[in-house]
Scaffold this active site. Sequence first.
Site, PDB file in Angstrom:
ATOM      1  N   GLY A 186     -21.059 -14.582  50.470  1.00  8.31           N
ATOM      2  CA  GLY A 186     -19.966 -15.486  50.115  1.00  8.31           C
ATOM      3  C   GLY A 186     -19.869 -16.696  51.025  1.00  8.31           C
TER       4      GLY A 186
ATOM      5  N   GLU B 100     -14.388 -24.977  31.392  1.00  4.66           N
ATOM      6  CA  GLU B 100     -14.247 -24.087  32.560  1.00  4.66           C
ATOM      7  C   GLU B 100     -14.601 -24.798  33.861  1.00  4.66           C
ATOM      8  OE1 GLU B 100     -16.578 -23.924  30.248  1.00  4.66           O
ATOM      9  OE2 GLU B 100     -18.498 -23.142  30.974  1.00  4.66           O
TER      10      GLU B 100
ATOM     11  N   GLU C 102     -38.674 -20.850  53.601  1.00  3.10           N
ATOM     12  CA  GLU C 102     -38.380 -22.132  52.956  1.00  3.10           C
ATOM     13  C   GLU C 102     -37.156 -22.836  53.546  1.00  3.10           C
ATOM     14  OE1 GLU C 102     -38.215 -21.049  48.846  1.00  3.10           O
ATOM     15  OE2 GLU C 102     -36.216 -20.187  49.007  1.00  3.10           O
TER      16      GLU C 102
ATOM     17  N   HIS D 207     -17.814 -28.034  28.401  1.00  2.00           N
ATOM     18  CA  HIS D 207     -17.534 -26.878  29.262  1.00  2.00           C
ATOM     19  C   HIS D 207     -16.215 -27.070  30.015  1.00  2.00           C
ATOM     20  CE1 HIS D 207     -21.336 -24.724  28.755  1.00  2.00           C
ATOM     21  NE2 HIS D 207     -21.861 -25.930  28.593  1.00  2.00           N
TER      22      HIS D 207
ATOM     23  N   ARG E 239     -12.570 -10.005  56.435  1.00  2.00           N
ATOM     24  CA  ARG E 239     -12.491  -8.737  55.717  1.00  2.00           C
ATOM     25  C   ARG E 239     -12.442  -8.945  54.211  1.00  2.00           C
ATOM     26  NH1 ARG E 239      -8.207  -4.504  56.860  1.00  2.00           N
ATOM     27  NH2 ARG E 239      -7.511  -5.836  58.571  1.00  2.00           N
TER      28      ARG E 239
ATOM     29  N   THR F 136     -22.922  -3.843  64.961  1.00  2.00           N
ATOM     30  CA  THR F 136     -23.058  -5.256  65.343  1.00  2.00           C
ATOM     31  C   THR F 136     -24.535  -5.683  65.469  1.00  2.00           C
ATOM     32  OG1 THR F 136     -23.058  -4.798  67.709  1.00  2.00           O
ATOM     33  CG2 THR F 136     -20.912  -5.168  66.669  1.00  2.00           C
TER      34      THR F 136
ATOM     35  N   ASP G 225     -35.567 -17.211  56.491  1.00  2.00           N
ATOM     36  CA  ASP G 225     -36.337 -17.502  55.273  1.00  2.00           C
ATOM     37  C   ASP G 225     -37.312 -18.636  55.584  1.00  2.00           C
ATOM     38  OD1 ASP G 225     -34.578 -15.807  54.019  1.00  2.00           O
ATOM     39  OD2 ASP G 225     -33.455 -17.385  52.971  1.00  2.00           O
TER      40      ASP G 225
ATOM     41  N   LEU H   1     -18.015 -19.508  49.277  1.00  2.43           N
ATOM     42  CA  LEU H   1     -16.583 -19.264  49.261  1.00  2.43           C
ATOM     43  C   LEU H   1     -15.982 -19.519  50.649  1.00  2.43           C
ATOM     44  CD1 LEU H   1     -14.953 -18.278  46.906  1.00  2.43           C
ATOM     45  CD2 LEU H   1     -15.178 -15.955  47.784  1.00  2.43           C
TER      46      LEU H   1
ATOM     47  N   GLY I  74     -21.107 -21.372  21.881  1.00  7.35           N
ATOM     48  CA  GLY I  74     -20.104 -20.588  21.164  1.00  7.35           C
ATOM     49  C   GLY I  74     -19.437 -21.396  20.055  1.00  7.35           C
TER      50      GLY I  74
ATOM     51  N   CYS J 117     -19.423 -24.547  23.856  1.00  6.40           N
ATOM     52  CA  CYS J 117     -20.760 -25.110  23.702  1.00  6.40           C
ATOM     53  C   CYS J 117     -21.554 -24.310  22.667  1.00  6.40           C
ATOM     54  CB  CYS J 117     -21.448 -25.210  25.062  1.00  6.40           C
ATOM     55  SG  CYS J 117     -22.698 -26.503  25.105  1.00  6.40           S
TER      56      CYS J 117
END
Length: 542
Positions: free
Chosen positions: A16, A516, A148, A514, A238, A187, A146, A19, A382, A380
Amino acid sequence: MARYVFITGGVVSSLGKGLASAALGALLQARGYTVRLRKLDPYLNVDPGTMSPTQHGEVFVTDDGAETDLDLGHYERFTGIPASKKDNITTGRIYQDIIAKERRGDYLGGTVQVIPHVTDAIKHFVRDGNEAFDFVLVEIGGTVGDIEGLPFFEAIRQLGNDLPRGDAIYIHLTLLPWIPSAGELKTKPTQHSVKELRSIGIQPDILLCRCDRPIPPEERRKLGLFCNVRESAVIEARDVDTIYEVPEAYHREGLDTEVLRAFGIEPQAAPDLTRWREVTRRVRQPEGEVTIAIVGKYTGLKDAYKSLYEALVHGGVANTVKVNVDWIESEIFESADPAPYLEHVHGILVPGGFGQRGAEGKIRAATFARERKVPYFGICFGMQMAVIEAARSLAGVSEANSTEFGPTPEPIVGLMTEWVRGNALESRHAEGDLGGTMRLGAYDARLRQGSKVAEIYGSNDISERHRHRYEVNTDYRERLEEKGLVFSGMSPDGLLPEIVEYADHPWFVGVQFHPELKSRPFEPHPLFASFVEAALAQSRLV
Ligand code: GLN
């Protein structure tokens, strides 16, 4: 002068980071600062537009027509600031530019190398156009280690020295796994991850530690000591039950305070989190619930419909109800009767999609919704399937189909070869490239006076984001309107159908765009708010 926060991830992916970056952006905003969020993606695609959503999740489209990473959706939803094509870059795009320059002869006589050419291009992207912002938050995709990702880590390391001292900090997001047999939060993976980061020259200032329970003082001390971070900068992240609680949860753990202190700013008053508390309260204490069936084809990966799911949550927030989602693979309806799957739901949503697989199942879902008068929201693809359904079932065009699936005698939905953007004509042909060539980004539409959608929007003029190659064919418009399918939204030149609706149905709306992508927790999109409201009315009937 902008200050920079670089956000990296370690231990595992999917923690996340997007986020967390969005939540930090929201916290700084709530303290009165201006913020910008940008994402660096190390993969080789020029943009995610050609990737299946089951690989990399939803493709988020910006107003200015870029196909970008879904994290930009989090940024928009959390900060309310529309993202732009300048906010996301990939290795593919960087190399595309560099190689084009090399061919042009811009580096004549020189060897083109990762350092400095690629790293310089990354640094240029990161620093460009930030004059008006107090903070620029830059998220690096993938996890440290990684292959890349290396040029990106190297570039942000260099930026630490290029920028004035104290103008850049590094946050590392990690995981503290709980080991039941030992009864401990571990840890060590974080220690290893930070070691990896330090080996490429980056010392994190703040550790954001994902965990499912509180971090005991001893583990916090260990993390501080072994990762060379002050204990107060070990922030517990958390798990929470709604993503809209994240800003407040991180604030409680001191994230924004630590960030400001890392820049030498002593925080003044607490941030104003009233609107976050209100959204969280509505999510936590709904006064009812509805069930919506999403009949799609990428239902295996929730991230494939990220903005859609969030927009439904926002529709729930607008009505203070909980929205339960039944994810249904549309292919099922090609062999099974939809009724047992759909009889108990209060709304049916057929989202965007590409290709023939599952299309007939979506058409059957539209038939069910129309006949049984269940609220239907077609987005779209839909919408396109709902129009094909109307042509076949109501207008007697039995071979109605989309040219997306191959040649058809009745192209109800056809390839769009020309359309107008502002004052310019855009054109495409069937053999052209697939990457970045759809009708993309914000376009205006005019709504029919007195239509349901005009009432829902409270306006006759709207602008929404598009991402499609095919369009409903207006040659069939008259025949469909005669049967009750109203073309209630059109492009300003009147040529492209943008919205269809049935006047004699409680709520049946298909949109070519769209919606949304523009919904936010504080400003739920009117179509989603209205659809959930209709589902609530339906729930009182079944
Ligand atoms: N495949 C359809 C088109 O290209 C619909 C696209 C979508 O749903 N985003 O027009």
